[in-house]
Structures are given as C-alpha cells and as structure tokens.
Design an enzyme around this catalytic site. Structure first.
Site, PDB file in Angstrom:
ATOM      1  N   ASN A   5      43.634   6.005  53.311  1.00  0.00           N
ATOM      2  CA  ASN A   5      44.687   6.178  52.282  1.00  0.00           C
ATOM      3  C   ASN A   5      45.122   7.549  52.136  1.00  0.00           C
ATOM      4  O   ASN A   5      44.213   8.447  51.599  1.00  0.00           O
ATOM      5  CB  ASN A   5      43.911   5.719  51.020  1.00  0.00           C
ATOM      6  N   LYS A   7      47.202   8.735  49.950  1.00  0.00           N
ATOM      7  CA  LYS A   7      47.729   9.286  48.728  1.00  0.00           C
ATOM      8  C   LYS A   7      49.087   9.715  48.824  1.00  0.00           C
ATOM      9  O   LYS A   7      49.764   9.536  49.631  1.00  0.00           O
ATOM     10  CB  LYS A   7      46.401   9.885  48.085  1.00  0.00           C
ATOM     11  N   GLU A  91      42.731   6.012  40.768  1.00  0.00           N
ATOM     12  CA  GLU A  91      43.775   6.874  40.351  1.00  0.00           C
ATOM     13  C   GLU A  91      44.977   6.195  39.778  1.00  0.00           C
ATOM     14  O   GLU A  91      45.681   6.686  39.073  1.00  0.00           O
ATOM     15  CB  GLU A  91      44.251   7.669  41.709  1.00  0.00           C
ATOM     16  N   GLU A 157      34.129   2.193  45.438  1.00  0.00           N
ATOM     17  CA  GLU A 157      34.804   3.808  45.475  1.00  0.00           C
ATOM     18  C   GLU A 157      34.188   4.418  44.059  1.00  0.00           C
ATOM     19  O   GLU A 157      34.845   4.400  43.176  1.00  0.00           O
ATOM     20  CB  GLU A 157      36.105   4.056  45.546  1.00  0.00           C
ATOM     21  N   GLY A 163      36.560  12.719  46.491  1.00  0.00           N
ATOM     22  CA  GLY A 163      37.231  13.999  46.692  1.00  0.00           C
ATOM     23  C   GLY A 163      36.031  14.970  46.295  1.00  0.00           C
ATOM     24  O   GLY A 163      36.630  16.274  46.259  1.00  0.00           O
TER      25      GLY A 163
HETATM   26  P1  13P Z   1      38.167  10.836  49.665  1.00  0.00           P
HETATM   27  O1  13P Z   1      37.723  10.270  50.909  1.00  0.00           O
HETATM   28  O2  13P Z   1      39.144  12.099  49.572  1.00  0.00           O
HETATM   29  O3  13P Z   1      36.769  11.193  48.794  1.00  0.00           O
HETATM   30  O4  13P Z   1      38.937   9.833  48.749  1.00  0.00           O
HETATM   31  C1  13P Z   1      38.519   8.626  48.720  1.00  0.00           C
HETATM   32  C2  13P Z   1      39.484   7.719  48.402  1.00  0.00           C
HETATM   33  O5  13P Z   1      39.882   7.594  47.097  1.00  0.00           O
HETATM   34  C3  13P Z   1      40.200   6.480  49.107  1.00  0.00           C
HETATM   35  O6  13P Z   1      40.993   5.647  48.521  1.00  0.00           O
END
Ligand code: 13P
Length: 244
Positions: A5, A7, A91, A157, A163
């Site tokens: 992902n 983002k 998010e 998640e 993050g």
């Molecule tokens: P990170 O791997 O950056 O922690 O993000 C996870 C995430 O939100 C994947 O959808």
C-alpha cells in the site's frame, strides 16, 4: 499473499527505480503479490510492471458512479482490469471519517467483482483497555449475512502499529487472526474463512517472525513497500517461510 500500500507516495521517477529494484531482488516464486499505487498512477504501474508477476490494485473505491466528484467507481476499476481494492483503511476511517455503513456499501459493490481487502484494527487506547476483540467484531459486522467472494481478505492493522515501528507479539497476532477467521466464518452467509494479512510496521527484518505463525496468510506493507528491494525481500521471505 503480500500486498503493498503506497498510500499517497510516489511519482513517475520512483516507479522506474522501484520496478528495476524489485526485479533485481525478487527470487522466482509463486507468491500472490499485489501493489496499490496512488490510483492516478495505476495504469502506468501496470504497464511498467506487466513483465512481472504483480497484480495492480487500488487503495480505495466508491460504491456508486455518477455525480460524485473525485470518486472512482467499481465499474471503472473493472474496466481497467484492476486486481483488488483495499477498503476500510484506518486512515480512511480517521482522516476521511468513513464509517462502517459506508465501508459495507463498498464491500457489497466490490464483492464478487474485484478482490476485496478489508482493513480492521484497534487504536492504542482500545488495546490498552483490552477491547481489541470487541472493536474488531464491530468492524467485522459488515460481513454479516453477506455471501462473500472466495478471495475476500481481511488485513489486521492495529492503528498503533502503523508507521510507528511498534508491532504486537507474533503469537498475539496469530491469536487475533484465528479470531477474525472464526468471526467471519460464523457470520457470513456462506461461512467463508478468509485469508488474514497482518499490517503495521512490517519490514524485511521482522517479516519472518509473523510469517512463521499459522494463521498469518501474508502482509499488507506500507512504508517498507516504497523501496522495491525491501519489498522484494519481504516477498522472498514469505515464499520461503510458507513453503516449508
Ligand atoms: P506501515 O507498514 O508503514 O506501518 O503501514 C501499514 C499500512 O497502513 C498498510 O496499509
């Protein structure tokens, strides 16, 4: 199954180097690999990576078409041979105020059309209060009485792990994944036991510890997927671990 992902990250130049790095590092393997770049780069990503065994997907979708400025519909995704759509990411829930009713509409419009990856997860505060399973059960209510596509997938998640560099213990993730499978199996109309991916600070350093767990069917990777070499390493680790 390993999904990236991206983002709201990336640009044309990054995509060229990502493909070259991924190709160099990735071993021959039959792992299901998907990448969700920003939608505006979806087609370019698919063209540039067409020689690799990677499915292009999107990070979100709308459930209707027509007068909905800024939206992308399921029909449009089908038109462009989109392989999967993530929905319900924390998010989207937190920044864009998406609730379960809206996410359920998205699930219903994607179901049996495009592989759906439904994200669920608890906040730090909910985790501290011991509410994790209650929160996940609420978020999973949207599958109730739906006949789910065989490929329907859940990504666990924890919001506090995204993050942050923090993760739950692998054995705790395993227990939660088993719980998610059981809840979906008992509540969906066709008693489907879904694949469950783990997401939240997955890297090439910690991936093996998660993949060693029985009910971890893969990962949804954010930050570490932006680097083609690191992402390929995670794919290789998954392939080796689950092959054994
Ligand atoms: P990170 O791997 O950056 O922690 O993000 C996870 C995430 O939100 C994947 O959808």
């Amino acid at each position: 199954m390993i999904i990236a992902n991206w983002k709201c990250n990336g640009n044309k130049e990054m995509m060229f180097s990502w493909t070259a790095d991924y190709e160099r590092e990735c071993d021959d393997n039959d792992t299901f690999v998907g990448v969700a770049p920003p939608s505006i780069y979806f087609k370019q990503f698919c063209i540039e990576n067409s020689f690799l065994n990677i499915l292009g997907g999107v990070q979100d979708v709308d459930y209707l078409d027509g007068s909905r400025t800024g939206a992308i519909s399921v029909d449009m995704l089908t038109d462009l041979d989109c392989g999967f759509s993530i929905i319900g990411h924390s998010e989207r829930r937190q920044i864009f105020n998406e609730n379960n009713n809206l996410i359920k509409e998205k699930l219903k419009s994607l179901n049996n059309e495009i592989i759906t990856i439904l994200c669920i997860g608890e906040t730090k505060e909910e985790n501290d209060k011991g509410l994790t399973k209650d929160v996940l059960k609420d978020q999973l209510e949207i599958v109730n009485e739906l006949s789910l596509d065989a490929e329907f997938t859940v990504a666990y998640e924890p919001v506090w792990a995204i993050g942050s560099g923090l993760t739950p213990e692998p054995k705790d993730i395993n227990e939660i994944h088993k719980y998610i499978k059981d809840v979906v199996q008992s509540n969906s109309a066709n008693n489907l036991s879904p694949k469950v991916l783990y997401g939240g600070s997955v890297t090439d350093k910690n991936a093996e510890s998660f993949f060693n767990e029985e009910f971890v069917d893969g990962a949804l990777v954010g930050g570490a997927s932006l680097d083609g070499t690191t992402f390929a390493k995670i794919v290789n680790i998954f392939n080796k671990t689950k092959e054994l």
